[in-house]
Design a protein around this motif. Structure first.
Motif, mmCIF file in Angstrom:
data_model
loop_
_atom_site.group_PDB
_atom_site.id
_atom_site.type_symbol
_atom_site.label_atom_id
_atom_site.label_comp_id
_atom_site.label_asym_id
_atom_site.label_seq_id
_atom_site.Cartn_x
_atom_site.Cartn_y
_atom_site.Cartn_z
ATOM 1 N N ASP A 115 0.749 -1.078 0.127
ATOM 2 C CA ASP A 115 -0.023 -0.050 0.136
ATOM 3 C C ASP A 115 0.872 1.183 -0.129
ATOM 4 O O ASP A 115 0.280 2.229 0.106
ATOM 5 C CB ASP A 115 -0.906 0.047 1.108
ATOM 6 C CG ASP A 115 -2.211 -0.664 0.904
ATOM 7 O OD1 ASP A 115 -2.811 -1.110 1.778
ATOM 8 O OD2 ASP A 115 -2.403 -0.960 -0.270
ATOM 9 N N ASP A 116 2.182 0.842 -0.205
ATOM 10 C CA ASP A 116 3.030 2.412 -0.306
ATOM 11 C C ASP A 116 2.760 3.240 -1.229
ATOM 12 O O ASP A 116 2.819 4.383 -1.189
ATOM 13 C CB ASP A 116 4.484 1.953 -0.147
ATOM 14 C CG ASP A 116 4.896 1.354 -1.591
ATOM 15 O OD1 ASP A 116 3.949 0.889 -2.450
ATOM 16 O OD2 ASP A 116 5.967 1.340 -1.368
ATOM 17 N N GLY A 117 2.168 2.946 -2.331
ATOM 18 C CA GLY A 117 1.663 3.777 -3.351
ATOM 19 C C GLY A 117 2.729 4.242 -4.461
ATOM 20 O O GLY A 117 2.514 5.029 -5.059
ATOM 21 N N LYS A 118 3.946 3.680 -4.144
ATOM 22 C CA LYS A 118 4.946 3.910 -4.820
ATOM 23 C C LYS A 118 5.066 3.062 -5.890
ATOM 24 O O LYS A 118 4.922 3.822 -7.280
ATOM 25 C CB LYS A 118 6.189 4.161 -3.990
ATOM 26 C CG LYS A 118 6.186 5.175 -2.842
ATOM 27 C CD LYS A 118 6.928 6.440 -3.175
ATOM 28 C CE LYS A 118 6.540 7.690 -2.183
ATOM 29 N NZ LYS A 118 6.039 7.347 -0.766
ATOM 30 N N ARG A 119 5.785 1.854 -5.741
ATOM 31 C CA ARG A 119 6.144 1.261 -6.749
ATOM 32 C C ARG A 119 5.496 -0.236 -6.743
ATOM 33 O O ARG A 119 5.498 -0.513 -5.314
ATOM 34 C CB ARG A 119 7.593 1.385 -7.280
ATOM 35 C CG ARG A 119 8.283 1.132 -6.249
ATOM 36 C CD ARG A 119 9.678 1.257 -6.834
ATOM 37 N NE ARG A 119 10.061 2.633 -6.950
ATOM 38 C CZ ARG A 119 10.438 3.282 -5.788
ATOM 39 N NH1 ARG A 119 10.554 2.887 -4.698
ATOM 40 N NH2 ARG A 119 10.726 4.773 -6.313
ATOM 41 N N PRO A 120 5.337 -1.262 -7.767
ATOM 42 C CA PRO A 120 5.174 -2.518 -7.486
ATOM 43 C C PRO A 120 6.148 -3.055 -6.722
ATOM 44 O O PRO A 120 7.514 -2.706 -6.734
ATOM 45 C CB PRO A 120 4.967 -3.162 -9.031
ATOM 46 C CG PRO A 120 5.495 -2.150 -9.573
ATOM 47 C CD PRO A 120 5.467 -0.710 -9.052
ATOM 48 N N GLU A 167 -4.011 -4.280 -8.929
ATOM 49 C CA GLU A 167 -4.549 -3.029 -8.422
ATOM 50 C C GLU A 167 -5.575 -2.500 -9.065
ATOM 51 O O GLU A 167 -6.361 -1.907 -8.513
ATOM 52 C CB GLU A 167 -3.341 -2.081 -8.233
ATOM 53 C CG GLU A 167 -2.072 -2.326 -7.110
ATOM 54 C CD GLU A 167 -3.081 -1.785 -5.876
ATOM 55 O OE1 GLU A 167 -3.235 -0.712 -5.808
ATOM 56 O OE2 GLU A 167 -3.494 -2.592 -5.094
#
Lengths: 557, 107
Positions: free
Chosen positions: B3-8, B36
C-alpha cells in the motif's frame, strides 16, 4: 481532409495542453506541493483513504469518467460539421476539462478529501449545496434514461450484438467467481475474459437476435428499455464483487483495446473525412449551433460528472499532491482522445457525403449509430476484419460503456432515495427494494416520456442532459474559483470557463424551451424549466459570493 | 498487497539477468498492476461490507453482556480478549461514545 492530419492535430493540441498549460496551472495557480500531506496519508484507513500509484489511479479515474457520453455527444454534434465539434473538444479539453478535473481533485485534496457537494456547502453556502443535490439527482436520472434509449436503439439496429452484449454479463459473473472463489491468477483470468468477450463478438453476427415487433403494444425499443432497467435494478442489488467489479474491469481492458484499435485503424487506412467542415445544409429543424454545440458535447469537452468522481474517490487516493496534474488533467486528455475518435469515426467512416447526409437526416438522428457504422467501416478497412464483426465490435464497445454507467447510476440513485427516506422520515423509502423500484421507475418514466415509447423521440433529451452536466461543472468551477480568490491567486483561469459555461447553458435552455413549447412537448418543457431554475440559482450564487468577497476586500483596504 | 503507493514490489533476490528472469519480473509487475486495477476502485466498498459483517460478529460475541441471551456465550467468551483491540472502534461506530459495558472499560 485526411483523417490522420486531423487526428495528429488534435493529439498535438492536447499534448501541448498537458505539457504546457497544465504545468502552468499546476505550478502557478494550484501551486501543487510535493511536501503537502495528502488525505490519503493523513487519514489513511485502508478503506477510503489509500495512497495509490498514480498510473493505477489514472487508469481508474479515466475508466470511471469515460463512458458512452464522450461517444454520443460528438456523434450527435457533428451534424454541424466536424470542425466545430473538433475545436470544442480540443479547446474544451485543454482549457476547460483539464482544469476542471484537476481542480476538483485539488480542491478536495486540500479539504481532507471531502466531496465537491460537501465543499459547496462549506465554501459557497448551504443554498448552493441544495442546488447541487438537485442537479446531481437530475444528472443521474437523465444519464440512466438516456443510456437506456441509446442501448435499446443500438440493440435494435444491430441484432448481431445482442449475444455478446448479454454474454458479457455472464463472462463478468464467471470472472467474479473465478477470482473470489477459486482465487485464480488475475492475469490468466483477464486473458480468459477478454478472449471470451471477443469470441462472443465473433459469433454474434451468426446468431442475430431480434425481439418481436410488438409485445402488449410495446415496440422492440421499449421492450429493450424495460429489460435493461430490470437488469440494472437487479445488478444494483448484487454485491459489487459479483458483477460490477469484474464487469468494470473487463470494460476497462476493452476500452483500451477498442480505443487503440480505432486509432490504429485510422492510421493504417487513412480515411478521408467526407462530412463538411462546417455543415451549411443542416437538416430542417436542427437547432442553432450556438449555443447547442456546447451542451451537446459535454463529456469530452467538459463534464460536471467528472467532478463527482474526482472529489468522491480519486482525491482520497492521491499519493503526492503533484500527482493531481497527471491523474486529473491527463484523465481529461484521455477522455478528449475518446471524443476525438468518435468525431473521426462519425465523419470519416463513410464513402460519400450523400451517405453521411442520409444518416444525419435530422437532429438527434445518426448519433451512436453513425459512430458504429462509420467506426466499423474504418476498423474493417484498417484491420481486415469483416464488416459484420466490426459493427458488432463497436456496438458492444458503446453498449458496455453505457451499460456499466447505468449499473452504477441506478445504485447511486438508490442511495439518494434512501437518504431522502431518512431525511424526510419515509420508512418505506429506506428499504433497499423499495428505493430500487422507485429509482428504476423514475428512470423508465423519463426514458419513455422523453424518448417516446416507440423510440422516435430519439435523442431529443440529450442536450438537456448536457445542460445539467454543464451546470454541475459550473458549480465545481465556482468552488475552485472561490478557493483561489480566498488564497489571493489569479481566478481568471477558472472564472472565464465558468462564465462561458453558464452563459451557454442558460442560452441553450432558453432555446430548447422554445423548441419544446412549439413542439408541445410538455414533459420536457417542465424538465427544462426545472433545470433553468437551477441554472439561475447557480448564477445568482456565483454573483453573490464573488460580490461579497470583493466588498469585504474593499472594506479591508 | 503493498500500500505504499509508490511502486510495485520488486524481487530483491540475485539477478540472473537471463531472459526468463526478466520475463518473470515483467509478469510480476503486470500482475501487480492488474490486481491493483481490479481491486483499487472497489476496495472501499468491499472493506465496508466486510466491516459490517465483523460488526455483526462483535455484537454476537458481546451480546450476553448487554443482556441479549446468547446460547453460544460459553464459546464466544473465549473470543472476547481477542477482540478487545477492536472493541473501542466498534462501540463508537455503533453510536455509543463511551463503552456500554460497566466492567469493560476502554475509554
Amino acid at each position: 481532409m485526411s483523417a490522420i492530419v486531423v487526428l495528429l492535430l488534435g493529439l498535438a493540441g492536447m499534448a501541448a495542453g498537458y505539457f504546457i498549460y497544465s504545468r502552468f496551472i499546476a505550478e502557478r495557480i494550484f501551486k501543487l506541493d510535493p511536501d503537502f500531506r495528502t488525505p490519503a496519508h493523513e487519514l489513511e484507513d485502508g478503506i477510503d483513504y489509500v495512497p495509490t500509484n498514480k498510473f493505477i489511479l489514472w487508469g481508474h479515474h479515466f475508466t470511471s469518467v469515460a463512458g458512452a457520453a464522450p461517444i454520443v455527444g460528438p456523434a450527435v454534434a457533428v451534424i454541424w460539421g466536424w470542425l466545430p465539434a473538433f475545436l470544442w473538444v480540443i479547446f474544451g479539453t485543454i482549457f476547460f476539462a483539464g482544469v476542471h478535473d484537476a481542480g476538483a481533485i485539488w480542491a478536495s485534496v486540500r479539504n481532507k478529501g471531502r466531496s465537491i457537494g460537501a465543499l459547496t456547502g462549506d465554501v459557497v453556502g448551504n443554498r448552493a449545496r441544495n442546488v447541487f443535490m438537485i442537479v446531481i439527482f437530475l444528472v443521474l436520472l437523465m444519464v440512466n434514461a438516456v443510456f437506456a434509449v441509446v442501448i435499446s436503439n443500438l440493440l435494435v439496429a444491430n441484432p448481431s450484438s445482442v449475444v455478446p452484449v448479454w454474454g458479457a454479463i455472464i463472462v463478468a459473473l464467471i470472472i467474479g467467481q473465478l477470482i473470489y472463489r477459486r482465487r485464480i491468477n488475475l492475469l490468466t483470468v483477464s486473458i480468459i475474459g477478454v478472449v471470451a468477450l471477443y469470441a462472443l463478438i465473433g459469433i454474434g453476427p451468426t446468431v442475430p437476435i431480434e425481439l418481436p415487433e410488438s409485445v402488449a403494444g410495446l415496440p422492440a425499443n421499449s421492450q429493450w428499455i424495460i429489460l435493461l432497467f430490470l437488469y440494472a435494478g437487479i445488478a444494483s442489488l448484487l454485491p459489487v464483487w459479483m458483477l460490477l467489479q469484474p464487469r468494470d474491469y473487463i470494460n476497462g481492458l476493452q476500452l483500451f483495446i477498442g480505443l487503440g484499435l480505432v486509432y490504429a485503424a485510422i492510421l493504417i487506412s487513412n480515411p478521408t473525412i467526407v462530412a463538411p467542415a462546417i455543415n451549411t445544409a443542416v437538416p430542417e429543424g436542427t437547432p442553432s449551433m450556438l449555443p447547442l454545440l456546447f451542451v451537446t458535447i459535454a463529456c469530452g469537452a467538459i463534464s460536471g460528472f467528472h467532478g463527482l468522481v474526482s472529489s468522491g474517490t480519486t482525491s482520497k487516493q492521491i499519493n503526492r499532491e503533484p500527482d493531481v496534474r497527471f491523474v486529473g488533467y491527463f484523465g481529461a486528455v484521455g477522455e478528449g482522445s475518446l471524443a476525438l475518435a468518435a468525431i473521426l469515426a462519425t465523419t470519416a467512416g463513410f464513402a460519400t457525403l450523400g451517405e453521411w447526409r442520409e444518416l444525419y437526416s435530422a437532429f438527434g438522428q445518426g448519433g451512436v449509430n453513425a459512430f458504429v457504422e462509420g467506426g466499423a467501416a474504418i476498423v474493417a478497412s484498417g484491420t481486415g476484419l469483416s464488416e459484420a464483426i466490426a459493427v458488432t465490435l463497436l456496438t458492444v464497445m458503446a453498449v458496455l460503456f453505457a451499460g456499466t454507467t447505468m449499473d452504477t447510476g441506478i445504485r447511486l440513485q438508490r442511495y439518494i432515495m434512501q437518504e431522502w427516506g431518512t431525511m424526510y422520515n419515509i420508512p418505506a423509502l429506506k428499504s433497499v427494494p423499495v428505493a430500487t423500484v422507485v429509482a428504476v421507475a423514475t428512470c423508465v418514466a423519463l426514458a419513455f416520456g422523453a424518448g417516446g415509447a416507440d423510440g422516435t423521440g430519439g435523442m431529443l433529451i440529450w442536450p438537456l442532459f448536457g445542460t445539467t452536466n454543464q451546470l454541475l461543472a459550473g458549480l465545481t468551477l465556482l468552488v475552485i474559483t472561490v478557493m483561489l480568490v480566498r488564497l489571493a491567486r489569479p481566478m481568471w483561469f477558472t472564472l472565464l470557463p465558468l462564465a462561458f459555461l453558464l452563459t451557454m447553458t442558460v442560452f441553450a435552455l432558453l432555446v430548447q424551451l422554445r423548441t419544446f413549447y412549439e413542439a408541445g412537448d410538455w414533459f420536457l418543457l417542465v424538465l427544462d424549466i426545472v433545470i433553468l431554475v437551477a441554472a439561475v440559482m447557480v448564477l445568482l450564487e456565483c454573483v453573490g459570493v464573488l460580490r461579497k468577497h470583493f466588498q469585504e476586500q474593499r472594506a479591508a483596504s | 498487497m503493498s500500500d505504499d503507493g509508490k511502486r510495485p514490489p520488486r524481487d530483491h533476490g540475485p539477478r540472473g539477468g537471463s531472459k526468463a528472469e526478466s520475463l518473470r519480473e515483467w509478469l510480476r509487475t503486470a500482475t501487480y498492476y492488474a490486481e491493483e486495477f481490479y481491486s483499487a476502485r472497489y476496495r472501499a466498498t468491499i472493506a465496508r461490507a466486510r466491516r459490517d459483517e465483523d460488526d455483526l460478529f462483535m455484537l454476537l460475541v458481546f451480546s450476553e453482556m448487554m443482556g441479549v441471551p446468547n446460547p453460544a456465550s460459553y464459546y464466544t467468551m473465549e473470543l472476547q480478549p481477542l477482540l478487545m483491540e477492536r472493541f473501542h472502534d466498534w462501540h463508537r461506530r455503533m453510536g455509543m461514545e463511551r463503552s456500554p459495558l460497566e466492567h469493560f472499560r476502554c475509554c
